[in-house]
Every structure is written in C-alpha cells, then in structure tokens.
Enzyme design. Sequence first.
Site, PDB file in Angstrom:
ATOM      1  CG  MET A 115      -1.495   7.238  11.278  1.00  0.00           C
ATOM      2  SD  MET A 115      -2.524   5.779  11.512  1.00  0.00           S
ATOM      3  CE  MET A 115      -1.794   5.056  12.972  1.00  0.00           C
ATOM      4  CB  THR A 118       8.645   1.333  13.919  1.00  0.00           C
ATOM      5  OG1 THR A 118       7.377   1.988  13.915  1.00  0.00           O
ATOM      6  CG2 THR A 118       9.479   1.872  15.065  1.00  0.00           C
ATOM      7  CB  ILE A 149       4.573  -0.304  15.380  1.00  0.00           C
ATOM      8  CG1 ILE A 149       5.411  -1.156  16.335  1.00  0.00           C
ATOM      9  CG2 ILE A 149       4.385   1.113  15.933  1.00  0.00           C
ATOM     10  CD1 ILE A 149       6.700  -0.551  16.781  1.00  0.00           C
ATOM     11  N   GLY A 183      10.068  10.995   6.299  1.00  0.00           N
ATOM     12  CA  GLY A 183      11.383  10.743   6.882  1.00  0.00           C
ATOM     13  C   GLY A 183      12.125   9.597   6.205  1.00  0.00           C
ATOM     14  N   GLY A 190       7.100   0.492   7.628  1.00  0.00           N
ATOM     15  CA  GLY A 190       7.611   0.427   9.002  1.00  0.00           C
ATOM     16  C   GLY A 190       7.627  -0.986   9.537  1.00  0.00           C
ATOM     17  CE  LYS A 236      -6.244   7.871   2.210  1.00  0.00           C
ATOM     18  NZ  LYS A 236      -5.161   7.814   3.193  1.00  0.00           N
ATOM     19  CG  ASP A 292      -0.483  -0.452   2.433  1.00  0.00           C
ATOM     20  OD1 ASP A 292       0.648  -0.023   2.721  1.00  0.00           O
ATOM     21  OD2 ASP A 292      -1.146  -1.211   3.171  1.00  0.00           O
TER      22      ASP A 292
HETATM   23  N1  SAH Z   1       3.626   0.441  10.692  1.00  0.00           N
HETATM   24  C1  SAH Z   1       4.159   1.758  10.463  1.00  0.00           C
HETATM   25  C2  SAH Z   1       3.188   2.841  10.860  1.00  0.00           C
HETATM   26  C3  SAH Z   1       1.911   2.861  10.061  1.00  0.00           C
HETATM   27  S1  SAH Z   1       0.856   4.162  10.542  1.00  0.00           S
HETATM   28  C4  SAH Z   1       5.485   1.915  11.188  1.00  0.00           C
HETATM   29  O1  SAH Z   1       5.856   1.056  11.983  1.00  0.00           O
HETATM   30  O2  SAH Z   1       6.171   2.899  10.941  1.00  0.00           O
HETATM   31  C5  SAH Z   1       1.271   5.401   9.365  1.00  0.00           C
HETATM   32  C6  SAH Z   1       1.957   6.562  10.032  1.00  0.00           C
HETATM   33  O3  SAH Z   1       3.322   6.273  10.270  1.00  0.00           O
HETATM   34  C7  SAH Z   1       1.982   7.817   9.204  1.00  0.00           C
HETATM   35  O4  SAH Z   1       0.770   8.531   9.294  1.00  0.00           O
HETATM   36  C8  SAH Z   1       3.106   8.575   9.877  1.00  0.00           C
HETATM   37  O5  SAH Z   1       2.701   9.127  11.102  1.00  0.00           O
HETATM   38  C9  SAH Z   1       4.085   7.443  10.195  1.00  0.00           C
HETATM   39  N2  SAH Z   1       5.095   7.288   9.147  1.00  0.00           N
HETATM   40  C10 SAH Z   1       5.340   6.185   8.429  1.00  0.00           C
HETATM   41  N3  SAH Z   1       6.383   6.366   7.594  1.00  0.00           N
HETATM   42  C11 SAH Z   1       6.801   7.632   7.796  1.00  0.00           C
HETATM   43  C12 SAH Z   1       7.854   8.429   7.239  1.00  0.00           C
HETATM   44  N4  SAH Z   1       8.675   7.954   6.305  1.00  0.00           N
HETATM   45  N5  SAH Z   1       7.991   9.689   7.698  1.00  0.00           N
HETATM   46  C13 SAH Z   1       7.186  10.187   8.637  1.00  0.00           C
HETATM   47  N6  SAH Z   1       6.182   9.486   9.196  1.00  0.00           N
HETATM   48  C14 SAH Z   1       5.995   8.228   8.796  1.00  0.00           C
END
Ligand code: SAH
Length: 274
Positions: A188, A136, A111, A217, A107, A75, A53
């Site tokens: 989020m 993550t 999580i 990031g 990530g 999406k 996704d």
């Molecule tokens: N499972 C993922 C999180 C999914 S929820 C993990 O462990 O990272 C999705 C949220 O993760 C996004 O809305 C944002 O808050 C954060 N996120 C994921 N990748 C990101 C990135 N490269 N930079 C900043 N925030 C990120």
Amino acid sequence: MSNRPPFLQSLDLDQPGTRTGTVYLVGAGPGDPELLTLRAARLLGMADVVVYDNLVGKGILDMARPDAERVYVGKQKDNHTLPQQEINALLARLAKQGKQVVRLKGGDPFIFGRGGEELEVLAEEGIRYEVVPGITAASGVSCYTGIPLTHRDYAQSCLFTTGHLKDGSLNLDWEILAHPRQTVVIYMGLGALPEISSKLVEQGRAASTPVAVVEQGTTRRQRVATGTLATIAERVAEQKFKSPCLIIVGEVTQLHDKLQWFAGSVPQLATAVA
Ligand code: SAH
C-alpha cells in the site's frame, strides 16, 4: 446465542434451533487463481455465501458454487469501501442465519488484511470461524518477478511494512527500514512512494539502492518498474502505475533482469510436459 465459550459452541450445532454457520476467513492469494490453496478451493466450492472485495481476481470467484450468493464489499462507484464495522456485522449476521460463509481476502488474511479485526468481532459474538492462509503479495510477486526476497549475497533479512497507516500518516520506523543488507517490502505504498524513497535516503540507505515496483503481480497485467531510491518515484509516475502495487527495496531487486521468467501467463502443466 448460547453462553458457552466460543471453543465449546460447536457442540451446540447438534441442538435444534441453535445451529449457526461458520465464517471461513480465506486467503485468495495475490491474483493468479492457481495460487489458491487446495483448502481455499474446496471451501469456495461449498460456501453458501462468498464475501469479497477488490483484490480478489475474477477467476477465483468463478470457483465458487454457481448458486452461491456473492457479496461485494469493496470500493463502490463513489470510491468508498463498505465501512469495516459493516463488514464485520454482515459476516456475523450471515453466520447467525446458519450460512457457511467464505470471507475472501487478497493474499494472506493476516498480513495487512484486517483479518484480525473481522475475527475479533466473530470471537466476541461466539461465532465459529476458521482461517485459511494465502500466498501473500510479497511471496507471489517476488516469485513471479524473479526477485528472491533473501539472497546470501545481498539480504539476510526481509521486512514487510505498510506505506499507509490507519490515520493516513506515514509514521514508520525509518531508522530500522533504512538498514543495509535487508529487503524491505512495502504494501500500500504507491501513493507515498516519493516520501518513502526520500525518508529512506535521509535515514542513511544509499540513494543508489535498487528498487522494484510491481503492479498487479502474478496476473496477466503484471508490470514491473525498476530504478533506485533516487529515480523510482519518477519512473513509476511516468508509467502511470496504479494500485495494487508492491514496492520492493533492496539489492535483490537487481536480480529481476536475470531471473525474470513470467511473461503474463504460466504454462499449463499439460502443455509444459508436451
Ligand atoms: N492481505 C494482502 C495485502 C492486503 S493490503 C496480502 O497478504 O497480500 C493491499 C496491498 O497489497 C496493495 O496495496 C499492494 O501493495 C499489495 N498487493 C496485493 N496484491 C498485489 C498484487 N497482485 N500485485 C502487487 N501488489 C499487491
């Protein structure tokens, strides 16, 4: 499907006509493809199908077997994601067809990744699965922005929370989140940033507490906004930050100015040594 409990079903693999595939729930890390685990890279190279996704970077998909089927469940144009139940059903169906399926998650899959929900369905249906951890966003983003999540001078603990609940409400334990000397990482939370900041101040965290918001990031498009609980929402709005963004609240974020090192790319090892 056999009546054996899931942990015995691997034995069925040897019986003709009963072979089912395996679903590998794989953490893809926060963006930079080099942050994949070796195991994730190996599984991508062998999977028949990759289900992915929005949060999975393109460079990562390129590591899939060239002839692997790639199924996007993020999406759509109308801004709707494939409903979670349909994703669960899709994974089960592919595995029952005998496919080796990699379900890639941004990530770490455990999580805020709904990994648990997807596995529950597979477990109920007796489908084999494995889980591969990923870096993550909190870990990846903090390292790529020079913001250590803990530091003996500023924060003795770190808390991960979501700024977006299943029913759309923001009913968090503000009292705990507002404790001093801790870092709070909010996933989020971009849309609710004004509310999050004011709730934390209401509950006693100083309005001068430093905050960083990091967009995309670990990727070439990484941007960082810094401010305080009083100013950050306005700064982020001014700079038109878009999802995905991670919010880091706490004194450790002051270290960004001093410790930042990432300027959009990480030198390749060969270049760095030369
Ligand atoms: N499972 C993922 C999180 C999914 S929820 C993990 O462990 O990272 C999705 C949220 O993760 C996004 O809305 C944002 O808050 C954060 N996120 C994921 N990748 C990101 C990135 N490269 N930079 C900043 N925030 C990120």
